[in-house]
Design an enzyme around this catalytic site. Structure first.
Site, PDB file in Angstrom:
ATOM      1  CG  ASN A 433      -2.013  -0.989   0.925  1.00 20.82           C
ATOM      2  OD1 ASN A 433      -2.361  -1.274  -0.170  1.00 20.82           O
ATOM      3  ND2 ASN A 433      -2.467  -1.436   2.239  1.00 20.82           N
ATOM      4  CD  GLU A 468      -2.404  -7.506   6.426  1.00 18.57           C
ATOM      5  OE1 GLU A 468      -1.635  -6.805   7.154  1.00 18.57           O
ATOM      6  OE2 GLU A 468      -3.255  -6.632   6.233  1.00 18.57           O
TER       7      GLU A 468
END
Length: 549
Positions: A433, A468
């Site tokens: 990210n 995640e």
């Protein structure tokens, strides 16, 4: 010629003329007696005879003079018995003229008599017919006064010549005040024009007619229905009309209301947003459907009517349709029936069908209303999916996974089969990210779920646990099989770089459920195994220490 001869000629001619004049006034039965007597006085004549048809033929001594008078009794031949033919010879010309003239006189007389007889017969017939008509008219008027219907007789200009008691009572007037008036005075202007056309349409070959029109009664229009009979003279001239009328205002108003109701029904039926159909309850064949039905199914009216709902796929079979009809007829059906059928695009169409029996006279029909629930069903399915699935990856979410694990624990305890749980976490996902952006991170998560989902069975669970992290439950899989699958998943992530982020690794913690263990305890042990994998350097599979199956 001597004076004596001329005198004799004059006497003979005068006698014949006198006889002609006298015959006109004599009765039939005396004519020939008188003529024969006069002819017998002619010079040289002994006597004169009338030989009628069918009598003996004349002798050779008689002179014949034909005298025939039509078909009446006075017909035959005058024969003269002659004593001195020389004395008679000068007058034969006169005699022949006399006989010819006499025949014409008698023929004319006979014709006049026949005309008189025919006239008498005609007068008698006219008198009989007049009496019959008078009696018929009397009977007609007597009968008409007993009728509840209005009866009248009128001239072509609408002048009333007769009205019965019901006609008088209806208008609240006496026959004396009505007869002689034109009934056009009772009609609105548009009705007068209509009735004039009806009167003008009468023909001798078509003397009857029926029509409706409005009449003003107490200042208000009312509806009448009349049945008229026209009468003509021998030249085809219209003489008079007899009419029988009924006040049909109530019926007409009912028909108007019925037409309005029908129009309202048509509007409510044709353009109703629900699918509506009318069918035969016995055969199931459709009689009519509304526009919404046609639009939803993508068919024309003629393509649907005559077919059954089974043929259109609204019922799986005829037995199911008949069961619905029987329940409706028995009054047991209180809830709509769910149906599913393909629409015009081949997509599933969902609806709720409700029916009722409607009666039209002796016939009955099944009126079916189908509420289109396709959008509601799609919305419900979408909401259910949103409530149980992760919006980003499309796999189950944590809420669904909690319930699933509880159910599978109960099944494993009941059936005594193994139940492994894997918790997988992408290593260093935050770096993706930070380096490539959140869109790249989302792409990685979607690709991970695709890879994990491709390796498990249909009855296994794959859910996004958070961020995640993903969990996998493998009902009925032993410890060794679960370890192999975990290693397979780990290697797949390690060996196949991601398009959006490049190479990545996966850490997995594995725990087998133990009898009597709660879901939270079981998940905690798998989570501790994952923590151990992270602590040992990531990119590995660790098994909970107390896992024994």
């Amino acid at each position: 010629m001597s004076t004596a001869t001329r005198t004799l000629d004059a006497r003979v001619l005068g006698q014949l003329l006198l006889m002609q004049s006298a015959v006109i006034g004599l009765p039939d039965e005396t004519i020939f007696g008188f003529v024969c007597q006069g002819l017998g006085e002619l010079p040289g004549v002994t006597r004169a005879l009338l030989v009628r048809d069918g009598e003996a033929a004349a002798t050779s001594s008689r002179q014949q003079f034909p005298l025939r008078v039509g078909e009446r009794p006075l017909r035959g031949i005058i024969e003269l018995e002659v004593a001195d033919s020389n004395a008679l010879s000068p007058y034969l010309g006169y005699l022949e003229n006399f006989c010819s003239t006499l025949a014409l006189i008698l023929e004319e007389r006979d014709q006049r008599q026949r005309i008189q007889e025919q006239q008498q017969v005609l007068e008698q017939r006219v008198a009989e017919r007049t009496r019959a008509l008078t009696q018929s008219e009397a009977r007609f008027r007597a009968l008409s006064n007993d009728l509840p219907a209005m009866v009248c007789e009128y001239l072509p200009d609408s002048t009333l010549t007769y009205v019965n008691d019901a006609y008088c009572a209806y208008f609240g007037k006496t026959a004396k005040t009505l007869v002689g008036r034109r009934f056009f005075d009772f009609l609105p202007a548009e009705a007068v024009a209509a009735v004039r056309r009806e009167i003008a349409s009468f023909r001798p070959e078509q003397p009857t007619n029926s029509y409706k029109h409005t009449v003003l009664k107490d200042g208000k229009p009312v509806w009448h229905e009349w049945m008229d009979r026209a009468f003509f003279d021998e030249t085809g001239q219209l003489l008079r009309i007899q009419g029988v009328g009924f006040d049909i205002t109530a019926r007409q108003e009912a028909e108007i209301e019925l037409a309005k109701a029908k129009e309202l029904f048509e509007r409510a039926f044709r353009d109703n947003p629900s699918l509506m159909a009318i069918s035969d309850p016995e055969s199931g064949r459709l009689i009519d459907v509304n526009n919404t039905w046609l639009e939803r199914m993508g068919l024309r009216h003629e393509q649907i009517c005559g077919k059954t709902m089974v043929e259109l796929g609204l019922f799986p079979n005829e037995q199911a349709r008949r069961q619905l009809v029987q329940e409706i007829l028995a009054g047991r059906r209180s809830h709509p029936v769910e149906i599913e059928a393909p629409d015009k695009n081949g997509r599933a169409f969902f609806g709720e069908a409700a029916g009722e029996i409607i009666h039209v006279g002796p016939h009955r029909f099944l009126f079916v209303t189908i509420q289109d629930l396709t959008r509601q069903r799609e919305l419900r399915t979408r909401l259910e999916r949103e409530a149980t699935h992760d919006a980003l990856t499309g796999v189950y979410n944590r809420q669904f996974a909690d319930g699933y694990l509880i159910r599978e624990i109960a099944a494993a305890d009941r059936l005594d089969h193994p139940l492994p749980l894997l918790i997988a976490d992408l290593d260093h996902f935050k770096r993706v990210n930070d380096r490539f952006g959140h869109l790249a991170g989302d792409s990685v998560l979607q690709e991970v779920t695709g890879r994990l989902g491709a390796r498990i069975r249909q009855n296994d669970l794959l859910a996004r646990w958070g961020g995640e992290e993903f969990i996998l439950a493998l009902p009925g899989t032993h410890r060794a099989g679960a370890v192999r699958l975990a290693e397979c998943l780990r290697r797949d992530i390690e060996l196949r770089p991601f398009e959006a982020a490049g190479p990545m690794t996966l850490s997995i913690g594995l725990a087998m459920w133990r009898p009597g263990e709660s879901a939270a305890q079981w998940i905690n042990r798998a989570d501790q195994a994952l923590y151990a994998a992270k602590h040992q350097g990531r990119n590995r599979v660790c098994i909970a220490a107390d896992t024994d199956r």
